[in-house]
Structures are given as C-alpha cells and as structure tokens.
Design an enzyme around this catalytic site. Sequence first.
Site, PDB file in Angstrom:
ATOM      1  N   ARG A 164     -21.947 104.387 -67.899  1.00  0.00           N
ATOM      2  CA  ARG A 164     -21.212 105.538 -67.372  1.00  0.00           C
ATOM      3  C   ARG A 164     -19.721 105.310 -67.605  1.00  0.00           C
ATOM      4  NH1 ARG A 164     -24.852 104.143 -63.088  1.00  0.00           N
ATOM      5  NH2 ARG A 164     -26.452 105.739 -62.716  1.00  0.00           N
ATOM      6  N   LYS A 188     -23.231 102.916 -59.465  1.00  0.00           N
ATOM      7  CA  LYS A 188     -23.071 103.793 -58.307  1.00  0.00           C
ATOM      8  C   LYS A 188     -23.442 103.048 -57.030  1.00  0.00           C
ATOM      9  CE  LYS A 188     -23.748 108.348 -60.422  1.00  0.00           C
ATOM     10  NZ  LYS A 188     -24.576 109.572 -60.418  1.00  0.00           N
ATOM     11  N   HIS A 258     -20.473 111.102 -71.410  1.00  0.00           N
ATOM     12  CA  HIS A 258     -21.814 110.979 -70.824  1.00  0.00           C
ATOM     13  C   HIS A 258     -22.899 111.382 -71.818  1.00  0.00           C
ATOM     14  CE1 HIS A 258     -23.716 109.975 -67.017  1.00  0.00           C
ATOM     15  NE2 HIS A 258     -24.613 110.913 -67.237  1.00  0.00           N
ATOM     16  N   ARG A 261     -24.403 108.434 -73.395  1.00  0.00           N
ATOM     17  CA  ARG A 261     -25.403 107.805 -72.507  1.00  0.00           C
ATOM     18  C   ARG A 261     -26.753 108.503 -72.668  1.00  0.00           C
ATOM     19  NH1 ARG A 261     -25.965 104.951 -67.429  1.00  0.00           N
ATOM     20  NH2 ARG A 261     -27.078 106.158 -65.851  1.00  0.00           N
ATOM     21  N   HIS A 284     -30.605 103.834 -63.068  1.00  0.00           N
ATOM     22  CA  HIS A 284     -31.132 104.961 -62.298  1.00  0.00           C
ATOM     23  C   HIS A 284     -31.868 104.435 -61.066  1.00  0.00           C
ATOM     24  CE1 HIS A 284     -31.276 107.827 -66.021  1.00  0.00           C
ATOM     25  NE2 HIS A 284     -30.095 107.829 -65.426  1.00  0.00           N
ATOM     26  N   TYR A 293     -35.621 112.297 -70.256  1.00  0.00           N
ATOM     27  CA  TYR A 293     -35.495 111.951 -71.668  1.00  0.00           C
ATOM     28  C   TYR A 293     -36.808 112.124 -72.419  1.00  0.00           C
ATOM     29  CZ  TYR A 293     -31.056 110.260 -70.034  1.00  0.00           C
ATOM     30  OH  TYR A 293     -29.811 110.193 -69.456  1.00  0.00           O
TER      31      TYR A 293
END
Length: 315
Positions: A164, A188, A258, A261, A284, A293
Amino acid sequence: MIASFYAFLDYLKNMKAASPHTLRNYSIDLSSLKCFLEKKGELTPTPPLSLQEDSRSSSQLSFSLFTKENIRLYLLEQIQTTHSKRTVRRRLSAIKSFAKFCVKNQWIPENPAEMIRGPRLPKELPSPLTYEQVLALMSAPDLDKVTGFRDRCLLELFYSSGLRISEITALNRSDIDFQSNLLRICGKGKKERIVPMTKVAVQWLQAYLDHPDRAAVEQDHQACFLNRFGKRLSTRSIDRKFQQYLLKTGLSGTITPHTIRHTIATHWLERGMDLKTIQLLLGHTSLETTTIYTHVSMKLKKQIHDEAHPHNLED
C-alpha cells in the site's frame, strides 16, 4: 460537540492506530459536517478541525443539531454540490463511526446515522495493468536525478511486493533485510507482516539507498524514501509523481499507485499462487477481500477468449 470531534480523532490516532492519511480524511469529512451544522444552527463558522492540538478552536455547536434529518440534508447537499457518490459514502461512514463513538461515551442516546443508507455505487472490479504497461510505467522516471532513481525504486517495490502507498511511506531502513530479501511492513492497524522482494527490487532499493545525492540531502535518518529536502516522502508526493508518469507513458483511465497492488495480486493469481498466500502477502484481514481477484482474473480470461475465438473473428 466540538470537543467530541477532537476526542474521536484522538481515539482514532491513539487507540485505533489510524494512519495519517486516514486521520486526514476523517478530519476533512467531519469538518464538512461541522460546517453544515453550524450553518444550519446559524452559528458563527469556525475553522476546519485540526489534527494539531495547539491549533484547535472552540465552537458553540450542540448535539441538538446532530439529528437524522440534518444528516440526511447534509448528504443531499453533498450530492447536489457534485461530490462523487464514493465521497458521499465515505463521509457517511465517517459520520456513522463518529456517532457510534458518541453513543459509547454516552454523549448521545442513539446513533442518528445508523439507519441512513448512502448512494449506491456501480459494482466495479479493479482493472489491472498488463505486464507491458507496468514496464512502461517503470521506465518513465528520469534516472539522471536521484528523485527519478527513488521513483523507479518505488514502482519496483509496489509491483514486487504489492504494498500500500501508506506502507511504502512508512518504510524505515531498519525494516529492510537485504540478506534474506525481506521487508517488515507495518500495515493497517499497525499489524506487522513480512513480505519478500524480487531480486530486481532489491537491486534498485540498494542502489537508491547508496546513491550519493540521497546521502547529501538526508535529514531523516530512519526513513527509507526521502523527498528533495531529505525528509520522509509523503503519500501526496507519490500520488503527484505517479500522475506525471501516467501522462508521460500515455496510460489513461483511473490508475493510481493502488492499481499496481491490484495488478500484482491478479498476476500472482494468474500464475498459480493460492488465495491464502496472496491474502498473507497483501495483509488482508479477511480472505473475502482477496477473492475479488478471482473475479478480475476470470473477467480477463473471458475477454481474451472473446477476442481470440474464431466465431468472434468472423465478419
């Protein structure tokens, strides 16, 4: 009520480990709501909410104005003033989180935004770049300048490890293990993960860190990526340079850092990597986030099938 805004921002920063980018968005969104409520209550306008404690202002804004009806009117005004549906949904999400925080602290009896629904968004899958487009983007930086060297390195890392933009800017020299070609990433919520780098990315990273022009301006001795003043590079700077490289290469559409990514995740999947591994590499929390995806990959396969099938080539 103004004190509750600041208490919420402090909570996000200190307890939820929100990134500077996230804090800035919350500050902007709640400032917009504050401005609307002040106007609605015919109060003297006050400056936007500040993330700096020494520059915070006071206001006579009362929770009596924080009603379901006023929130709906605010969102309607946002839509009518040409804000995108995505922005309006983000602002509603910020309001809901803030209201939930206020209920938890017993400042209001119930969440006035809880049952409000934002505008619907068209279902969009991320559109990955082709490998050729990635290479074109990587060739855009001017390698005669240390900033160009840095940007090539950034692009290599985006594609190498699926990072990210906030993870790139937070990267410190101490997070790099050149012996094992690994990076320690703070994702995150300050969740750490270890991700590998490609040999090409390692070579560019080592070359950038050893660049004499980088050493000449270095002021932040921890940060991996520096701006031209020798301080830690910001996400805004990366976004701005990225757009310049898109123009230079002629790539069009909604493409951001992004996107790379999304691109590497799709390329990993198409080359046989399992979803669980992709989830771990991308950081994730839920495997459900990663499954998007599979839809992207199938969309591309269908497009290739339609373009290559003999029946579709007939006049």
